[in-house]
Enzyme design. Structure first.
Site, PDB file in Angstrom:
ATOM      1  N   GLY A  31      -3.218 -39.443 -50.535  1.00 34.30           N
ATOM      2  CA  GLY A  31      -3.993 -38.243 -50.247  1.00 34.30           C
ATOM      3  C   GLY A  31      -4.872 -38.343 -49.021  1.00 34.30           C
ATOM      4  O   GLY A  31      -5.401 -37.342 -48.553  1.00 34.30           O
ATOM      5  N   CYS A 240      16.660 -14.977 -62.273  1.00 30.43           N
ATOM      6  CA  CYS A 240      17.447 -14.893 -61.046  1.00 30.43           C
ATOM      7  C   CYS A 240      18.597 -13.905 -61.267  1.00 30.43           C
ATOM      8  O   CYS A 240      19.311 -13.971 -62.265  1.00 30.43           O
ATOM      9  CB  CYS A 240      17.992 -16.264 -60.678  1.00 30.43           C
ATOM     10  SG  CYS A 240      19.124 -16.221 -59.282  1.00 30.43           S
ATOM     11  N   CYS A 243      22.106 -16.170 -60.760  1.00 30.49           N
ATOM     12  CA  CYS A 243      22.528 -17.232 -61.665  1.00 30.49           C
ATOM     13  C   CYS A 243      21.827 -17.142 -63.028  1.00 30.49           C
ATOM     14  O   CYS A 243      22.113 -17.930 -63.913  1.00 30.49           O
ATOM     15  CB  CYS A 243      22.281 -18.607 -61.047  1.00 30.49           C
ATOM     16  SG  CYS A 243      20.545 -19.080 -61.025  1.00 30.49           S
ATOM     17  N   CYS A 265      16.990 -17.062 -56.775  1.00 28.90           N
ATOM     18  CA  CYS A 265      16.378 -18.388 -56.650  1.00 28.90           C
ATOM     19  C   CYS A 265      16.097 -18.672 -55.179  1.00 28.90           C
ATOM     20  O   CYS A 265      16.957 -18.434 -54.322  1.00 28.90           O
ATOM     21  CB  CYS A 265      17.329 -19.471 -57.154  1.00 28.90           C
ATOM     22  SG  CYS A 265      17.655 -19.423 -58.900  1.00 28.90           S
ATOM     23  N   CYS A 271      20.752 -22.640 -57.208  1.00 25.17           N
ATOM     24  CA  CYS A 271      21.392 -21.390 -57.609  1.00 25.17           C
ATOM     25  C   CYS A 271      22.916 -21.540 -57.519  1.00 25.17           C
ATOM     26  O   CYS A 271      23.643 -21.178 -58.446  1.00 25.17           O
ATOM     27  CB  CYS A 271      20.899 -20.261 -56.712  1.00 25.17           C
ATOM     28  SG  CYS A 271      21.186 -18.623 -57.376  1.00 25.17           S
TER      29      CYS A 271
END
Lengths: 289, 269
Positions: A31, A240, A243, A265, A271
């Protein structure tokens, strides 16, 4: 000049070494933003110059590279960076998340869970999470050093006061290993839970701002919030349309000028592989035609 | 409450009592090259006491205040807060102090407020800086404090730039006092306000100082402000303290020539 005139993966070896040193330092202090001597790349700032340099420093000839832009393999940024490394490094490329050893991404984490040994490289526009709250770089560095992060909560407070909920929906600030507050790059907050405890190495490169930071595998990453307004990952409230996936992050596509729209997606590989398995959504070509 | 591992103080000295000073300043000096900012300043400040520092512009009042508050690095002397030298303190500890036990009210509220953040956020910042993470309770505290400084609670989500100068100054005071500090530094808190607004602000300050038992160091060039607020007075000229004593004593029976000039320069209406 022929492609052969380039060093492997475009950057010279000394530069890659410099970047690797920054990467190692970043991994050692999860970080923490490590300054590095960012190079001019043959693309404009904002197009992933930081990510490209990190990828170049990580690539080996045996690697298999995947590049995504907002989750998609076929958008301009993804296509051009993939071609860049095909020409300058000659590495294999793929669109399948599972096959890739290095994945450079702009603003998404793939839907498919990453595994040990994979490297995810983020393109970062502004690495400093405190930038829009405190403009002085000298001051933000001191705030990181002294762990003075109250200001970050002032931003979230303002969100709730104005919108009734934390309205920050991307680049949602996180705290790493209980120490550094980090900007996860502009990924949707839907992806935030995948940052923590991830098996892959996650590297962040900001070219213009000359910063590198990193999350080693299985790092603890917590999204900041209030006790009475907890962090909530969010996505469009649909499945979606291609899909049928209910749990993936969706893009909204306007299909006509009469309010028609579809949700698909944003991760094209996810997808496509679902559709290859025979899964169908509301507007899949067979049904829609 | 404390979110981080930085807790203050590491070893708690006994609370200042009326017999031991909260702040002791010994031979404090600050030099700008060859020029003197302030020199040889010595005083004790006891809990609940208000010390006024008066003097003309350029006399070193603000330099002294900045050195005490840790904004400027002093060049000589010691500043002991509850027995500990703040000049020898590590920076994290000093900054923790200035967020919790100390407060600084700037002359210009723009210096002390975040102008892009709502009034509630401004008041809540110090709470969040020391680890408050409950939105509801932060907001309740902010509302309460706005009320205490006579700002209507429905203005909690307004930005300070939508406030008048007097309101901004009151908001700055609320923002500083919300964590219940012991020691407050004030740099001309009534400067730039018209007299009626000044009067209300002074009234408010006097009430808060009394209710919260604050120790205050207040820098002002306005002798009326000093007379109203300060228990004791220090007169500065050319970086040196030339006279100090009880406020009424200094103002009614000034000894130093400069103090006599200062007192006689006040317009009588």
């Amino acid at each position: 000049m022929s492609e052969a005139a380039y060093n492997f993966a475009y950057l010279d070896e000394a530069t890659k070494r410099m970047i690797r040193r920054a990467l190692l330092k970043g991994l050692a202090i999860p970080g923490y933003q490590v300054p590095f001597a960012s190079r001019e790349m043959p693309m404009p700032y904002g197009w992933g110059t930081g990510g490209v340099q990190v990828t170049a420093a990580c690539l080996t000839p045996e690697d298999c590279l995947k590049v995504i832009d907002q989750g998609a393999d076929d958008t301009t940024n993804a296509v051009s960076i993939r071609k860049f490394f095909e020409r300058t490094a000659g590495v294999a490329t793929t669109e399948h998340t599972a096959e890739a050893s290095v994945i450079q991404t702009r603003h998404r984490i793939p839907e498919q869970a990453l595994t040990e040994g994979q490297i995810l490289v983020y393109q970062v526009p502004i690495p400093e999470p405190l930038r829009f709250l405190e403009p002085r770089e000298s001051e933000t560095r001191r705030m990181h050093a002294l762990e003075e992060y109250g200001l970050m909560h002032v931003k979230l407070y303002e969100d709730i006061a104005r919108h009734g909920a934390i309205a920050t929906s991307y680049a949602y600030p996180v705290k790493v290993e209980g120490r550094y507050v980090m900007d996860p790059s502009p990924i949707p907050k839907f992806d935030n839970p995948k940052l923590g405890g991830n098996a892959a190495i996650q590297l962040f490169g900001a070219g213009r701002e000359q910063r590198i930071y990193a999350l080693p595998p299985y790092t603890q990453v917590v999204s900041l919030d209030f006790e009475d307004h907890p962090f909530e990952p969010s996505k469009a409230d649909h499945d979606c349309d291609l899909c049928g996936a209910a749990q993936s992050y969706l893009d909204e596509v306007i299909t006509d000028d009469r309010g028609g729209r579809m949700f698909i997606c944003s991760d094209t590989d996810f997808c496509a592989s679902r559709r290859a398995d025979g899964l169908r959504g509301r507007l899949s070509p067979e049904e829609a035609a | 409450m404390m979110g981080s591992h930085m807790t203050f103080p590491a070893e708690t000295p006994p609370l200042a009592t009326p017999e031991t000073p909260l702040l002791r300043v010994e031979g404090l000096g600050k030099f700008y090259g060859a020029r003197i900012g302030c020199a040889d300043v010595c005083f004790d400040l006891f809990p609940g006491e208000v010390l006024g520092i008066v003097g003309e512009s350029g006399s070193g009042k603000s330099t002294l205040l900045s050195c005490l508050a840790g904004f400027l690095e002093a060049d000589a002397g010691r500043v002991l807060y509850r027995g500990r030298d703040i000049r020898a303190m590590a920076e994290p500890e000093r900054r923790m102090l200035s967020r919790t036990e100390w407060a600084f009210v700037h002359q210009n509220p723009r210096d002390g407020l975040r102008m892009g953040v709502s009034a509630g956020g401004n008041v809540g910042e110090r709470l969040m800086a020391v680890g408050a993470r409950n939105y509801g309770s932060i907001r309740d505290t902010a509302t309460d404090w706005l009320g205490r400084v006579e700002i209507a609670p429905e203005r909690i989500d307004d930005r300070p730039r939508q406030f008048s100068g007097g309101m901004q100054q009151r908001l700055q005071i609320a923002r500083n006092l919300v964590t219940g500090p012991r020691l407050v530094f004030m740099d001309e808190p009534t400067g730039g306000l018209d007299v009626s607004v000044q009067a209300r602000l002074l009234d408010l300050l006097r009430g808060l100082v009394r209710d919260m038992g604050l120790s205050v160091i207040i820098v002002t060039h306005d002798l009326a402000v000093a007379r109203l607020l300060a228990d004791r007075l220090m007169v500065m000229k050319d970086g040196h303290v030339i006279e100090q004593g009880l406020t009424d004593q200094v103002l009614d029976d000034p000894q130093a020539a400069y103090t006599q000039l200062l007192v006689s320069s006040v317009l009588q209406v």
